[in-house]
Design a protein around this motif. Structure first.
Motif, PDB file in Angstrom:
ATOM      1  N   MET A  54     147.195  12.125  49.417  1.00 18.62           N
ATOM      2  CA  MET A  54     147.421  13.278  48.540  1.00 18.62           C
ATOM      3  C   MET A  54     146.831  13.033  47.153  1.00 18.62           C
ATOM      4  SD  MET A  54     151.299  14.359  49.654  1.00 18.62           S
ATOM      5  CE  MET A  54     151.264  15.912  48.752  1.00 18.62           C
ATOM      6  N   LEU A  55     146.923  11.793  46.681  1.00 19.62           N
ATOM      7  CA  LEU A  55     146.316  11.458  45.399  1.00 19.62           C
ATOM      8  C   LEU A  55     144.809  11.639  45.444  1.00 19.62           C
ATOM      9  CD1 LEU A  55     146.350  10.152  42.549  1.00 19.62           C
ATOM     10  CD2 LEU A  55     146.271   7.927  43.692  1.00 19.62           C
ATOM     11  N   ALA A  56     144.170  11.118  46.491  1.00 17.79           N
ATOM     12  CA  ALA A  56     142.714  11.218  46.611  1.00 17.79           C
ATOM     13  C   ALA A  56     142.256  12.667  46.741  1.00 17.79           C
ATOM     14  CB  ALA A  56     142.231  10.408  47.809  1.00 17.79           C
ATOM     15  N   ASN A  57     143.050  13.509  47.405  1.00 14.96           N
ATOM     16  CA  ASN A  57     142.682  14.913  47.607  1.00 14.96           C
ATOM     17  C   ASN A  57     143.001  15.797  46.414  1.00 14.96           C
ATOM     18  OD1 ASN A  57     141.721  14.392  50.172  1.00 14.96           O
ATOM     19  ND2 ASN A  57     143.646  14.914  51.187  1.00 14.96           N
ATOM     20  N   GLY A  58     143.610  15.223  45.368  1.00 14.08           N
ATOM     21  CA  GLY A  58     143.892  16.003  44.174  1.00 14.08           C
ATOM     22  C   GLY A  58     145.223  16.713  44.187  1.00 14.08           C
ATOM     23  N   ASP A  59     146.139  16.319  45.081  1.00 10.99           N
ATOM     24  CA  ASP A  59     147.445  16.960  45.169  1.00 10.99           C
ATOM     25  C   ASP A  59     148.503  16.256  44.325  1.00 10.99           C
ATOM     26  OD1 ASP A  59     146.485  18.852  46.954  1.00 10.99           O
ATOM     27  OD2 ASP A  59     146.878  17.576  48.687  1.00 10.99           O
ATOM     28  N   ARG A  60     148.120  15.240  43.566  1.00 12.02           N
ATOM     29  CA  ARG A  60     149.037  14.535  42.680  1.00 12.02           C
ATOM     30  C   ARG A  60     148.475  14.603  41.262  1.00 12.02           C
ATOM     31  NH1 ARG A  60     152.470  14.681  46.021  1.00 12.02           N
ATOM     32  NH2 ARG A  60     153.472  12.962  47.152  1.00 12.02           N
ATOM     33  N   GLY A  61     149.169  15.324  40.389  1.00 14.56           N
ATOM     34  CA  GLY A  61     148.708  15.431  39.008  1.00 14.56           C
ATOM     35  C   GLY A  61     149.191  14.300  38.131  1.00 14.56           C
ATOM     36  N   ALA A  99     133.436  10.586  52.138  1.00  9.27           N
ATOM     37  CA  ALA A  99     133.232  10.653  50.686  1.00  9.27           C
ATOM     38  C   ALA A  99     131.989  11.469  50.351  1.00  9.27           C
ATOM     39  CB  ALA A  99     133.122   9.240  50.114  1.00  9.27           C
ATOM     40  N   ARG A 100     130.928  11.275  51.138  1.00 15.72           N
ATOM     41  CA  ARG A 100     129.695  12.016  50.888  1.00 15.72           C
ATOM     42  C   ARG A 100     129.910  13.512  51.087  1.00 15.72           C
ATOM     43  NH1 ARG A 100     126.982   9.702  54.436  1.00 15.72           N
ATOM     44  NH2 ARG A 100     126.407   7.901  53.137  1.00 15.72           N
ATOM     45  N   ALA A 101     130.669  13.866  52.134  1.00 12.06           N
ATOM     46  CA  ALA A 101     130.919  15.279  52.416  1.00 12.06           C
ATOM     47  C   ALA A 101     131.767  15.939  51.340  1.00 12.06           C
ATOM     48  CB  ALA A 101     131.609  15.422  53.769  1.00 12.06           C
ATOM     49  N   LEU A 102     132.677  15.167  50.733  1.00 15.67           N
ATOM     50  CA  LEU A 102     133.587  15.724  49.738  1.00 15.67           C
ATOM     51  C   LEU A 102     133.064  15.578  48.308  1.00 15.67           C
ATOM     52  CD1 LEU A 102     137.005  14.500  51.186  1.00 15.67           C
ATOM     53  CD2 LEU A 102     135.952  16.758  51.370  1.00 15.67           C
ATOM     54  N   GLY A 103     131.894  14.980  48.155  1.00 14.92           N
ATOM     55  CA  GLY A 103     131.331  14.847  46.822  1.00 14.92           C
ATOM     56  C   GLY A 103     131.934  13.729  46.005  1.00 14.92           C
ATOM     57  N   TRP A 104     132.563  12.750  46.658  1.00 12.42           N
ATOM     58  CA  TRP A 104     133.143  11.613  45.941  1.00 12.42           C
ATOM     59  C   TRP A 104     132.040  10.604  45.657  1.00 12.42           C
ATOM     60  CZ3 TRP A 104     138.032  10.637  49.468  1.00 12.42           C
ATOM     61  CH2 TRP A 104     138.869  11.761  49.392  1.00 12.42           C
ATOM     62  N   VAL A 105     132.036  10.072  44.452  1.00 14.15           N
ATOM     63  CA  VAL A 105     130.957   9.194  44.034  1.00 14.15           C
ATOM     64  C   VAL A 105     131.411   7.742  44.021  1.00 14.15           C
ATOM     65  CG1 VAL A 105     129.821  10.977  42.683  1.00 14.15           C
ATOM     66  CG2 VAL A 105     131.564   9.538  41.607  1.00 14.15           C
ATOM     67  N   SER A 106     130.443   6.829  44.033  1.00  9.66           N
ATOM     68  CA  SER A 106     130.737   5.397  44.072  1.00  9.66           C
ATOM     69  C   SER A 106     131.137   4.882  42.692  1.00  9.66           C
ATOM     70  CB  SER A 106     129.504   4.638  44.565  1.00  9.66           C
ATOM     71  OG  SER A 106     128.507   4.644  43.556  1.00  9.66           O
ATOM     72  N   PRO A 107     131.646   3.658  42.604  1.00 11.81           N
ATOM     73  CA  PRO A 107     132.026   3.090  41.303  1.00 11.81           C
ATOM     74  C   PRO A 107     130.871   3.033  40.306  1.00 11.81           C
ATOM     75  CG  PRO A 107     133.006   1.809  43.077  1.00 11.81           C
ATOM     76  CD  PRO A 107     132.072   2.782  43.719  1.00 11.81           C
ATOM     77  N   ALA A 133     130.739  20.285  49.587  1.00 17.09           N
ATOM     78  CA  ALA A 133     131.224  19.853  50.888  1.00 17.09           C
ATOM     79  C   ALA A 133     130.462  20.550  52.021  1.00 17.09           C
ATOM     80  CB  ALA A 133     132.714  20.132  51.008  1.00 17.09           C
ATOM     81  N   TRP A 134     129.933  21.731  51.747  1.00 16.26           N
ATOM     82  CA  TRP A 134     129.122  22.423  52.743  1.00 16.26           C
ATOM     83  C   TRP A 134     128.201  23.375  52.002  1.00 16.26           C
ATOM     84  CZ3 TRP A 134     133.576  24.293  50.947  1.00 16.26           C
ATOM     85  CH2 TRP A 134     133.679  25.662  50.725  1.00 16.26           C
ATOM     86  N   ASP A 135     127.168  23.822  52.667  1.00 16.04           N
ATOM     87  CA  ASP A 135     126.187  24.700  52.039  1.00 16.04           C
ATOM     88  C   ASP A 135     126.396  26.115  52.553  1.00 16.04           C
ATOM     89  OD1 ASP A 135     124.093  25.909  50.835  1.00 16.04           O
ATOM     90  OD2 ASP A 135     122.521  24.866  51.962  1.00 16.04           O
ATOM     91  N   MET A 182     141.022  22.143  54.171  1.00 18.75           N
ATOM     92  CA  MET A 182     141.476  22.245  52.783  1.00 18.75           C
ATOM     93  C   MET A 182     140.843  21.187  51.884  1.00 18.75           C
ATOM     94  SD  MET A 182     143.160  24.921  52.740  1.00 18.75           S
ATOM     95  CE  MET A 182     143.629  24.794  51.013  1.00 18.75           C
ATOM     96  N   ALA A 183     140.627  19.983  52.406  1.00 12.25           N
ATOM     97  CA  ALA A 183     140.032  18.929  51.576  1.00 12.25           C
ATOM     98  C   ALA A 183     138.630  19.334  51.127  1.00 12.25           C
ATOM     99  CB  ALA A 183     139.994  17.612  52.344  1.00 12.25           C
TER     100      ALA A 183
END
Length: 296
Positions: free
Chosen positions: A148-155, A195-203, A225-227, A282-283
């Motif tokens: 939930m933290l990684a998906n942005g559900d924890r503020g 990570a690539r599909a969700l637009g998450w970037v490396s350190p 995440a999609w075109d 949803m992710a």
């Protein structure tokens, strides 16, 4: 004052007229402290509140009011009155303690912004560390909470959890995950693809000095995440209208769910009308929103 007056033993008793040692001593201590504070501040014991209030408002982007209060010895109600601007002036010593609070301070048990921790977890996933590999470093912060933290559900998260995530990030971010078996290698590939599909970037896309700043942006391009341009609009509209015979690829399914949510449909209504399971997409929808916000 009567002998049983509850103000005996405090300065308020002295102000009420008691001149015995029980009340004169607290008054003497208060006067000495007041003179000391006045000497430190050029004859004044208070300072304007507004500059301190602005500092606290800036801190709120990364710390909760309770965390700020704990860091400087104030309670939550005092912090609320300060932010509201109830008083034009405040004690100089209190102002000095508040100005000493910095966004990166760790206050045990208090809540802090989850922005930096979310970015660190996403970056580790982009390297190839699945959540099951990160979880052991967090001492009881379960995989569900981590997801939930990684998906942005924890503020907001506790500063203790944020500190453990930071320690795990510092240990793992510059080290490739081990792959002793084919199963481990498959897990690494799956994490990187997700990570690539969700637009998450490396350190490497984050600066250690700004990763906790909500206004900071990663170095590099965040892909959606999609075109939507690769989707067939006619098939999407027919599925929205209830034609379940239409076969959709994943990007089109995501677009169906996104459009129906935007039109005000609930997830249960989408499931009933289209046969799709909205929770599966949803992710990706959240990732697209983050991409749009980053581009703005």
């Amino acid at each position: 004052m009567t002998p049983d007056d509850p103000r005996h033993g405090r300065r308020s008793g002295y102000l009420a007229g008691c001149r015995n040692t029980c009340c004169s001593e607290p008054n003497r201590r208060w006067t000495k402290q007041w003179r000391l504070q006045a000497a430190r501040n050029g004859g004044r014991t208070t300072v304007p509140t507004e500059p301190i209030r602005q500092h606290v408002l800036q801190l709120q982007s990364s710390m909760s009011l309770s965390a700020i209060g704990k860091a400087c010895g104030m309670n939550s109600s005092q912090m609320v009155r300060l932010v509201r601007g109830d008083h034009p002036r405040m004690w100089a010593d209190t102002a000095r303690r508040l100005l000493a609070v910095r966004p990166d301070m760790q206050v045990g048990g208090a809540y802090v912004s989850a922005v930096g921790s979310r970015r660190r977890v996403q970056a580790l996933v982009a390297v190839g560390y699945g959540l099951e590999r990160i979880e052991p470093y967090l001492s009881g912060y379960g995989r569900t909470n981590l997801r939930m933290l990684a998906n942005g559900d924890r503020g907001w998260i506790t500063s203790d959890v944020a500190q453990r995530i930071k320690a795990a990030y510092e240990e793992l971010s510059m080290r490739q995950p081990a792959a002793p078996t084919r199963q481990h290698q498959a897990g690494i590939t799956k994490s990187r693809n997700r990570a690539r599909a969700l637009g998450w970037v490396s350190p490497l896309a984050w600066d250690d000095d700004t990763i906790d700043d909500p206004n900071a942006r990663p170095v590099g391009v965040i892909t959606a995440a999609w075109d939507p341009a690769g989707c067939d609009d006619a098939r999407i509209e027919r599925r929205i209208n209830g034609d379940r015979t239409i076969r959709l690829h994943r990007g089109e399914s995501v677009e169906v769910v996104r459009r129906m949510l935007a039109d005000g449909h609930t997830q249960n209504e989408i499931r009933r009308l289209t046969g799709l399971k909205p929770e599966r997409y949803m992710a990706e929808i959240r990732a697209a929103r983050q991409t749009e916000e980053a581009a703005a």
